[in-house]
Design a protein around this motif. Structure first.
Motif, PDB file in Angstrom:
ATOM      1  N   GLY A 101       0.764  -1.242   0.000  1.00 32.78           N
ATOM      2  CA  GLY A 101       0.000   0.000   0.000  1.00 32.78           C
ATOM      3  C   GLY A 101       0.789   1.282   0.000  1.00 32.78           C
ATOM      4  N   THR A 104       0.019   3.535  -3.209  1.00 33.65           N
ATOM      5  CA  THR A 104      -1.328   4.114  -3.136  1.00 33.65           C
ATOM      6  C   THR A 104      -1.392   5.177  -2.051  1.00 33.65           C
ATOM      7  N   THR A 105      -0.802   4.906  -0.891  1.00 35.29           N
ATOM      8  CA  THR A 105      -0.794   5.890   0.196  1.00 35.29           C
ATOM      9  C   THR A 105      -0.065   7.154  -0.235  1.00 35.29           C
ATOM     10  N   SER A 173       3.287   2.244   6.094  1.00 32.13           N
ATOM     11  CA  SER A 173       1.882   1.872   5.868  1.00 32.13           C
ATOM     12  C   SER A 173       1.531   0.604   6.632  1.00 32.13           C
ATOM     13  N   LEU A 267     -11.734   4.461  -4.901  1.00 31.20           N
ATOM     14  CA  LEU A 267     -10.841   3.338  -4.598  1.00 31.20           C
ATOM     15  C   LEU A 267     -11.646   2.094  -4.273  1.00 31.20           C
ATOM     16  N   TYR A 271      -9.003  -2.855   2.233  1.00 30.68           N
ATOM     17  CA  TYR A 271      -7.658  -2.680   2.804  1.00 30.68           C
ATOM     18  C   TYR A 271      -7.123  -1.266   2.582  1.00 30.68           C
ATOM     19  N   ASN A 272      -7.768  -0.503   1.689  1.00 34.50           N
ATOM     20  CA  ASN A 272      -7.324   0.872   1.461  1.00 34.50           C
ATOM     21  C   ASN A 272      -7.879   1.855   2.483  1.00 34.50           C
ATOM     22  N   ASN A 275      -5.159   3.395   4.453  1.00 37.02           N
ATOM     23  CA  ASN A 275      -4.356   4.310   3.641  1.00 37.02           C
ATOM     24  C   ASN A 275      -5.046   5.663   3.493  1.00 37.02           C
ATOM     25  N   ARG A 306      -3.057  -0.850  -9.322  1.00 37.85           N
ATOM     26  CA  ARG A 306      -3.154  -1.155  -7.900  1.00 37.85           C
ATOM     27  C   ARG A 306      -4.581  -0.826  -7.480  1.00 37.85           C
ATOM     28  N   SER A 307      -5.353  -1.827  -7.148  1.00 33.26           N
ATOM     29  CA  SER A 307      -6.751  -1.631  -6.718  1.00 33.26           C
ATOM     30  C   SER A 307      -7.547  -0.845  -7.755  1.00 33.26           C
ATOM     31  N   ASP A 320      -5.008  -5.590 -10.045  1.00 31.79           N
ATOM     32  CA  ASP A 320      -4.151  -5.447  -8.865  1.00 31.79           C
ATOM     33  C   ASP A 320      -2.887  -6.269  -9.086  1.00 31.79           C
ATOM     34  N   SER A 328      -0.747  -9.091   0.832  1.00 33.52           N
ATOM     35  CA  SER A 328      -1.615  -8.368  -0.092  1.00 33.52           C
ATOM     36  C   SER A 328      -2.536  -9.324  -0.851  1.00 33.52           C
TER      37      SER A 328
END
Length: 433
Positions: A101, A104-105, A173, A267, A271-272, A275, A306-307, A320, A328
């Motif tokens: 992550g 993405t973060t 993260s 998103l 799991y995000n 983030n 990613r996602s 992903d 992940s």
């Protein structure tokens, strides 16, 4: 004047850095780096012919040339130049790492802070011993906050990157089952990632920490880091929040003090949530208004595999496949299970860099996917295929064979998870879906 100051004077005159003769820019500084299968010293003259102002080289037998800058080691010179430049900048630098992550973060934090500040952040995957110095040297004038992503697959790498980027604040993260081979197991992962906390503790920096993650709390305590800003699900955190829905896009409610704010994102993947909360926390810490924070987060749309939710003529695909590890992969499978769809397909590619844990972790993930009850389950790669007798599903040793099958028998009207390590090149399957 020291050698690095002399090189820095050249950099100020020619601030564009290049390491690839195919992408050379007029008036740039070309650094002749060495790789496993190449030595860019051999292309120094070509770089000059293509427009480089100077070439920094470390091969001693090159013929004399007024535009060659000779150093003992070009990689060290690049890193030292970046560290020296960083010292001159006097800006806030947020160092960001994690097993999953982090990219993405980074993009979420960039989206938030850009609503108020001139921000610069790591582009693409320039997060290693070459990418970080290149990123530092690319920070434009006027930048107030830089977000520097740091990747690692061995211990002491994050420490080395911190010495170059010199972060004033940081975020891990999470820590998970990534690069187990290089780190020497999960405890090695924690020790390696905690080098960011160690640097911040020694330099008086600040860390943003997920209060719900006991590993991160333990790592921060062990490093002696005192300057902590917490986010999490509990109301006593500086920023707290809850996930309202994640089907398919995340909607969250977050709080700061007594006020609550709702946010609809683009998103996918529950799991995000953490983030998103990290980005909210950082925005608030830097004095941003809640409306500006939500505006930045709502505008972010993932485009980096990613996602990323992609609708094809036949299916909806969760792209992903930028990378994968057991942590992940588990999160992605759980997410697919939680989403509403009449038909679900999971296409899973091998996970790399697991060392002695390779067989165990692929069997573990294969069983988890089989238990989820997806309508179709496809495994790709030799590590998954080694368990063909133990797992239910279709098996292909490489993506090309899977592509041939999917061309003849594509899923129809399905929600498809496409996930595997970057080296599996699962992007070639997307046109077949």
């Amino acid at each position: 004047m020291s050698d690095i100051q002399s090189l820095y004077a050249r950099f100020l005159e020619y601030p564009k850095i290049s390491t690839d003769t195919r992408k050379i820019g007029n008036g740039s500084l070309f650094f002749a780096l060495r790789g496993e299968n190449f030595d860019a010293n051999d292309f120094a003259t070509e770089a000059l012919n293509r427009g480089a102002a100077f070439a920094v080289v470390d091969k001693q037998d090159l013929p004399e040339h007024p535009q060659l800058i000779r150093v003992p080691d070009t990689l060290n010179a690049l890193q030292e130049l970046a560290a020296f430049h960083r010292q001159q900048l006097g800006i806030t630098v947020i160092g960001l790492t994690g097993s999953n992550g982090k990219t993405t973060t980074k993009e979420l934090v960039r989206a938030v802070l850009a609503e108020k500040f001139p921000v610069f952040a790591t582009e693409g995957n320039l997060n290693n011993h070459i990418g970080v110095p290149l990123t530092i040297l690319a920070i434009p004038a006027g930048t107030e906050i830089a977000i520097i992503e740091m990747g690692a697959n061995h211990q002491r790498e994050i420490a080395a990157l911190c010495s170059i980027a010199q972060p004033t604040a940081g975020l891990i993260s999470n820590v998970g089952m990534a690069h187990l081979e290089g780190f020497g197991g999960f405890e090695g992962v924690k020790k390696g990632k905690a080098e960011l906390y160690d640097y911040l503790a020694a330099s008086g920096g600040r860390a943003f920490i997920n209060q719900d993650n006991p590993d991160l709390i333990q790592m921060a305590e062990k490093s002696g880091l005192k300057n902590l800003v917490f986010y999490g699900k509990n109301n006593d955190a500086f920023t707290s929040g809850e996930l309202i829905t994640a089907d398919p896009f995340l909607k969250v409610r977050w709080k700061n003090g007594g006020a609550a704010f709702e946010l609809q994102t683009r998103l996918t993947g529950a799991y995000n949530f953490e983030n998103i909360l990290a980005a909210v926390c950082i925005g608030l810490h830097f004095g941003m208004e809640p409306e500006a924070i939500n505006r930045g987060l709502a505008s972010y749309e993932p485009t980096n595999n990613r996602s990323q939710l992609t609708r094809t003529d036949r299916n909806t695909v969760i792209c992903d496949f930028y990378n994968a590890n057991p942590s992940s992969m588990r999160a992605a499978i759980d997410n697919l299970s939680a989403l509403s769809a009449p038909h679900k397909t999971a296409i899973l590619g091998d996970m790399f860099e697991l060392g002695d844990s390779t067989a165990e972790k692929h069997l573990e993930i294969g069983r988890l996917a089989a238990q989820a009850g997806f309508e179709q389950l496809i495994f790709i790669g030799p590590a998954f295929s080694a368990h063909q007798g133990e797992l239910a599903g279709l098996f292909f040793n490489e993506p090309a064979a899977a592509a041939t099958y999917l061309e003849q028998e594509p899923p129809q009207g399905s929600l498809v998870l496409l996930k595997g390590s970057r080296g599996m090149k699962l992007e070639q399957l997307l046109p077949k879906l």
